[in-house]
Scaffold this motif. Structure first.
Motif, PDB file in Angstrom:
ATOM      1  N   ASP A  49       0.842  -1.194   0.000  1.00 37.45           N
ATOM      2  CA  ASP A  49       0.000   0.000   0.000  1.00 37.45           C
ATOM      3  C   ASP A  49       0.877   1.243   0.000  1.00 37.45           C
ATOM      4  O   ASP A  49       1.597   1.519   0.965  1.00 37.45           O
ATOM      5  CB  ASP A  49      -0.911  -0.024   1.230  1.00 37.45           C
ATOM      6  CG  ASP A  49      -1.963   1.071   1.199  1.00 37.45           C
ATOM      7  OD1 ASP A  49      -1.842   1.990   0.374  1.00 37.45           O
ATOM      8  OD2 ASP A  49      -2.903   0.997   2.017  1.00 37.45           O
ATOM      9  N   THR A  50       0.811   2.039  -1.072  1.00 39.79           N
ATOM     10  CA  THR A  50       1.657   3.227  -1.176  1.00 39.79           C
ATOM     11  C   THR A  50       1.234   4.329  -0.205  1.00 39.79           C
ATOM     12  O   THR A  50       1.977   5.296  -0.008  1.00 39.79           O
ATOM     13  CB  THR A  50       1.616   3.779  -2.610  1.00 39.79           C
ATOM     14  OG1 THR A  50       0.251   4.067  -2.963  1.00 39.79           O
ATOM     15  CG2 THR A  50       2.190   2.770  -3.598  1.00 39.79           C
ATOM     16  N   GLU A  51       0.060   4.182   0.397  1.00 38.54           N
ATOM     17  CA  GLU A  51      -0.434   5.192   1.347  1.00 38.54           C
ATOM     18  C   GLU A  51      -0.140   4.814   2.791  1.00 38.54           C
ATOM     19  O   GLU A  51      -0.484   5.557   3.709  1.00 38.54           O
ATOM     20  CB  GLU A  51      -1.955   5.362   1.172  1.00 38.54           C
ATOM     21  CG  GLU A  51      -2.377   5.786  -0.222  1.00 38.54           C
ATOM     22  CD  GLU A  51      -1.751   7.112  -0.624  1.00 38.54           C
ATOM     23  OE1 GLU A  51      -1.700   8.018   0.236  1.00 38.54           O
ATOM     24  OE2 GLU A  51      -1.307   7.230  -1.772  1.00 38.54           O
ATOM     25  N   ARG A  52       0.492   3.665   2.991  1.00 34.00           N
ATOM     26  CA  ARG A  52       0.763   3.170   4.342  1.00 34.00           C
ATOM     27  C   ARG A  52       2.230   3.271   4.692  1.00 34.00           C
ATOM     28  O   ARG A  52       3.099   3.277   3.817  1.00 34.00           O
ATOM     29  CB  ARG A  52       0.344   1.698   4.467  1.00 34.00           C
ATOM     30  CG  ARG A  52      -1.092   1.470   4.902  1.00 34.00           C
ATOM     31  CD  ARG A  52      -1.242   0.032   5.374  1.00 34.00           C
ATOM     32  NE  ARG A  52      -0.377  -0.233   6.519  1.00 34.00           N
ATOM     33  CZ  ARG A  52      -0.129  -1.445   7.016  1.00 34.00           C
ATOM     34  NH1 ARG A  52      -0.665  -2.506   6.448  1.00 34.00           N
ATOM     35  NH2 ARG A  52       0.638  -1.596   8.078  1.00 34.00           N
ATOM     36  N   THR A  53       2.499   3.345   5.984  1.00 36.74           N
ATOM     37  CA  THR A  53       3.869   3.264   6.490  1.00 36.74           C
ATOM     38  C   THR A  53       4.019   1.946   7.252  1.00 36.74           C
ATOM     39  O   THR A  53       3.191   1.623   8.106  1.00 36.74           O
ATOM     40  CB  THR A  53       4.192   4.442   7.426  1.00 36.74           C
ATOM     41  OG1 THR A  53       4.089   5.654   6.676  1.00 36.74           O
ATOM     42  CG2 THR A  53       5.610   4.300   7.988  1.00 36.74           C
ATOM     43  N   ASP A  83       9.817   6.851   5.890  1.00 38.18           N
ATOM     44  CA  ASP A  83       8.817   7.708   6.528  1.00 38.18           C
ATOM     45  C   ASP A  83       9.050   7.609   8.025  1.00 38.18           C
ATOM     46  O   ASP A  83       8.512   6.731   8.707  1.00 38.18           O
ATOM     47  CB  ASP A  83       7.408   7.246   6.155  1.00 38.18           C
ATOM     48  CG  ASP A  83       6.338   8.200   6.671  1.00 38.18           C
ATOM     49  OD1 ASP A  83       6.701   9.222   7.280  1.00 38.18           O
ATOM     50  OD2 ASP A  83       5.144   7.907   6.465  1.00 38.18           O
ATOM     51  N   ARG A 125       7.384   3.533   3.402  1.00 33.69           N
ATOM     52  CA  ARG A 125       6.141   3.589   2.647  1.00 33.69           C
ATOM     53  C   ARG A 125       6.073   2.426   1.668  1.00 33.69           C
ATOM     54  O   ARG A 125       7.087   1.941   1.173  1.00 33.69           O
ATOM     55  CB  ARG A 125       6.050   4.901   1.866  1.00 33.69           C
ATOM     56  CG  ARG A 125       6.173   6.134   2.718  1.00 33.69           C
ATOM     57  CD  ARG A 125       4.918   6.415   3.506  1.00 33.69           C
ATOM     58  NE  ARG A 125       3.848   6.973   2.682  1.00 33.69           N
ATOM     59  CZ  ARG A 125       2.689   7.361   3.153  1.00 33.69           C
ATOM     60  NH1 ARG A 125       2.421   7.231   4.450  1.00 33.69           N
ATOM     61  NH2 ARG A 125       1.764   7.869   2.361  1.00 33.69           N
TER      62      ARG A 125
END
Length: 763
Positions: free
Chosen positions: A437-441, A477, A482
């Motif tokens: 998921d590119t929106e998750r860390t 991040d 990320r």
């Protein structure tokens, strides 16, 4: 498929010949549709003998093939069997694949089979052999009403998977299961393991030696099993029989007290101490191989046929096969790769001769003595040659060996290989369910846990994450990372093909790139411990691949030649009659040794004035070197661990003029300590020759690093796998080096490949 007659193709013609004989024995059930093989003379003859076509590619097969027997080594053993099985399944062909098969490969094949609504199963003819069936049937009777109290078994490592199958069929359950290897004598042919199989205590002895030139021969046994109960022991003496029953010895009170063998309660003493459970058989190996094996394979294929036809009783469920695969992986992990015993010979001893032999002592024969170690002396035979002059001679020899090089090609290849490895790393992690998921860390611990990374590889995968972030594949991040966009299989494949195209333009053999790609393909299994990295470098315990990896790439040719030229120059320039004493540590496959031998014998005849001690930490390599270099009587062999004190290993201070450490010190726990230990072994003015990577090699992080020891030196502090050139200079200066030269220089076309020779002289 007409009247239940399956059109069947056999893939592979070594053991595949037995499958062809099995199919020919049942013409009403199977029709031989062809042979799929590489196209060798043997394959052509085999196809002609059965009057069927020879195909060399899956795409050539007719559309109406029903069943394929994939009789090739699977991917976990370094073969193409699993890849071929997947291609056949994708064409809608039912598949029986030769065991053993890695658990994850088995899962992949079962999924592909379900996707195309065909049947896939792992074949095993051993459980269908007459003696094995008799043993299994007898075991069921013996265990009906009483439990097993032990299993004592033995096998060759090549047939360990069928042994687990035999035990499972005999005992009736597979779990609970655990296994652990006991410490072994260095040259012992058998590894002893203990554990539990289906809640029964298990002792297992495995013949874990192999002739790399003939791995399917020279086994000391196939299978031997004794199933113990309170009543006695049921024994399968060999895979082909006999099966025997030995009642448990019980001496009645009347015998113990009065020596009365006829009193009530002594009736059981009239039973044979061992009873063979079948009539005497004249089954010789000709009959076993020509008749029994094909018929056993036929019975195994009938199970697959029943499944294809939708009939009942179609064999064990897939979960049983998956569990066996897991158990086999546990076993092979404990065993490690086998010891090499090349050039084995078969000596026939007729049974009639043995039966007629009289009891007499055999003549004794002692092996020829080895080359005695020279006395330790502090007098050095080395003439005063500047280290720079030695480096120049080594450089000139190495340049002649590799020829002209295209610097741009080398730079392009390094970039392309890094891109391919990075693509494989991120793909492996994403396939394991993390960094998608590119929106998750994601935290480091989350990545490790989700990917199922075993503890011993945590540090390595953390270095992956560091490199992926530094190369902008993923973004940092804070303390986490990320997710990244997914790569397609086609993207990864193209990256590897691009690197391979550059590599094969004179930089090395395609076997090297193929080896790296095989590791990249199995990264998910390497991370989780399901795949042993050693089995990819030494498939079936053979060293031909490792020989090529350490000998044939352009950097290996350059560095090995440079080391050999240095040793040869020192031997030629001796100032005393004493031989030059060379100690090689971490000799491994002997690639550097071979180059040194060529340089010395080419200049000084077959008996150079050199005393050469080849050492390695592993008996595996030392035993192979003894065989490989047997003609060089001036080479001795021994064990040496760079992490241990030399004196405790029988090496004294001042016992070497030159120490060669080719690609071994990166596996030392503490480089400074190991180097200082080696320096103590040198005479005054002695030289230490080290070849090592001097940058982070992503391809090694995705292959051989899975076999490497965790570092406790500057590499741990910097979280790197290898020391830089400057760090090596610091290590050598700290050990008292008077002068150090490195090859190749920083502007050399080979410099981007990041491999160096360090020539260090010590006073």
């Amino acid at each position: 498929m007409k009247g239940g007659r399956l059109k069947t193709v056999v893939c592979g013609t070594t053991f595949g010949q037995f499958h062809l004989a099995a199919l020919a024995a049942s013409p009403d059930e199977f029709e031989i549709a062809g042979v799929l093989a590489a196209g060798s003379r043997r394959s052509a003859d085999c196809a002609a003998r059965h009057g069927v076509p020879l195909y060399t590619d899956v795409e050539q097969l007719p559309e109406d093939v029903d069943l394929a027997c994939v009789v090739l080594r699977s991917g976990v053993l370094g073969g193409a069997g699993t890849e071929l099985a997947l291609r056949l399944l994708s064409r809608g062909v039912n598949v029986v694949q030769e065991s053993p098969v890695h658990h994850d490969d088995l899962v992949a094949c079962l999924r592909e089979a379900r996707r195309h609504e065909v049947d896939y199963r792992v074949g095993d003819h051993y459980v269908h052999l007459p003696a094995v069936r008799r043993f299994i049937d007898a075991a069921h009777h013996v265990l009906d009403g009483q439990p097993a109290v032990y299993v004592d078994a033995a096998c060759a490592s090549q047939v360990a998977f069928p042994l687990l199958h035999i035990l499972g069929e005999s005992i009736g359950s597979l779990r609970p299961w655990h296994i652990r290897a006991a410490p072994a004598e260095p040259e012992a042919p058998f590894t002893v393991l203990t554990g539990q199989f289906g809640a029964v205590p298990l002792t297992l002895r495995v013949h874990n030696q192999v002739d790399p030139d003939d791995p399917d021969n020279h086994l000391h046994l196939l299978h031997r099993v004794t199933l113990g109960t309170d009543s006695g022991g049921l024994t399968l003496a060999d895979t082909h029989g006999p099966v025997s029953w030995s009642p448990r010895l019980h001496i009645p009170e009347s015998v113990k007290n009065r020596f009365d063998f006829d009193a009530p309660g002594t009736e059981h003493l009239a039973e044979p101490s061992t009873l063979v459970l079948e009539a005497a058989s004249s089954s010789d190996y000709r009959h076993v191989l020509r008749d029994q094996w094909p018929l056993a394979i036929r019975d195994d294929l009938r199970t697959a046929r029943s499944a294809v036809l939708g009939e009942s009783c179609a064999g064990r469920p897939h979960q049983y096969q998956l569990t066996l695969a897991r158990m086999w992986q546990d076993l092979t992990k404990e065993l490690g790769y086998p010891s090499l015993r090349p050039h084995q010979r078969y000596r026939r001893l007729p049974a009639s001769e043995l039966a007629a032999a009289t009891a007499q002592d055999a003549p004794s024969s002692a092996p020829a003595p080895g080359v005695a170690a020279p006395a330790v002396t502090q007098t050095s035979p080395l003439r005063e040659v500047e280290t720079g002059e030695l480096a120049r001679l080594a450089r000139d020899a190495a340049e002649r060996r590799v020829g002209d090089l295209d610097a741009q090609l080398v730079r392009d290849f390094v970039r392309q290989l890094d891109d391919a490895v990075l693509a494989s790393m991120i793909t492996a992690l994403q396939h394991a369910g993390t960094l998608r998921d590119t929106e998750r860390t994601y935290t480091e611990e989350e990545v490790l846990q989700t990917a199922g990374v075993v503890p011993q590889h945590h540090g390595l995968i953390r270095r992956w994450l560091k490199q992926l972030a530094q190369r902008s594949v993923i973004a940092r991040d804070g303390e986490g990372f990320r997710g990244a966009p997914s790569r397609t299989e086609a993207d990864v494949r193209r990256a590897w093909e691009t690197a391979a195209e550059s590599w094969c333009q004179g930089l090395g053999p395609d076997a090297f790139i193929t080896y790296l790609r095989d590791n990249a393909d199995r990264l998910p299994h390497l991370m989780t411990g399901g795949q042993q990295a050693a089995l990819l470098l030494f498939p079936q315990g053979q060293t031909h691949l490792a020989d090529s990896v350490y000998r044939d790439p352009v950097t290996a040719r350059y560095l090995n030649t440079a080391v050999a030229a240095t040793v040869s120059s020192l031997a030629a320039g001796r100032t005393t009659d004493r031989p030059l004493r060379v100690l090689e540590v971490g000799g491994g496959t002997g690639a550097t040794t071979e180059a040194v031998i060529d340089a010395l014998t080419g200049s000084h005849g077959t008996e150079p004035a050199v005393d050469y001690l080849f050492t390695d930490v592993s008996h595996f390599f030392v035993a192979a070197a003894k065989e490989r270099f047997a003609a060089q009587r001036w080479i001795r062999h021994g064990l040496y661990d760079v992490d241990q004190d030399p004196a405790a290993q029988g090496l004294r201070s001042g016992s070497a003029d030159v120490v060669v450490a080719a690609g071994v010190l990166n596996n030392a726990q503490h480089t400074d300590t190991s180097v200082r230990s080696l320096v103590r072994l040198l005479t005054p003015g002695g030289l230490l020759l080290i070849t090592e990577p001097t940058r982070e090699h992503l391809e090694i992080l995705a292959s051989q690093a899975f076999m490497m020891t965790a570092a406790e030196d500057a590499r741990r502090r910097a979280d790197t796998t290898f020391l830089s050139r400057q760090q090596w200079l610091d290590v050598l200066a700290g050990a008292g080096a008077e002068s150090v030269e490195t090859l190749p220089h920083e502007e050399h076309p080979l410099a981007p490949l990041g491999q160096r020779l360090l020539i260090a002289r010590f006073r």
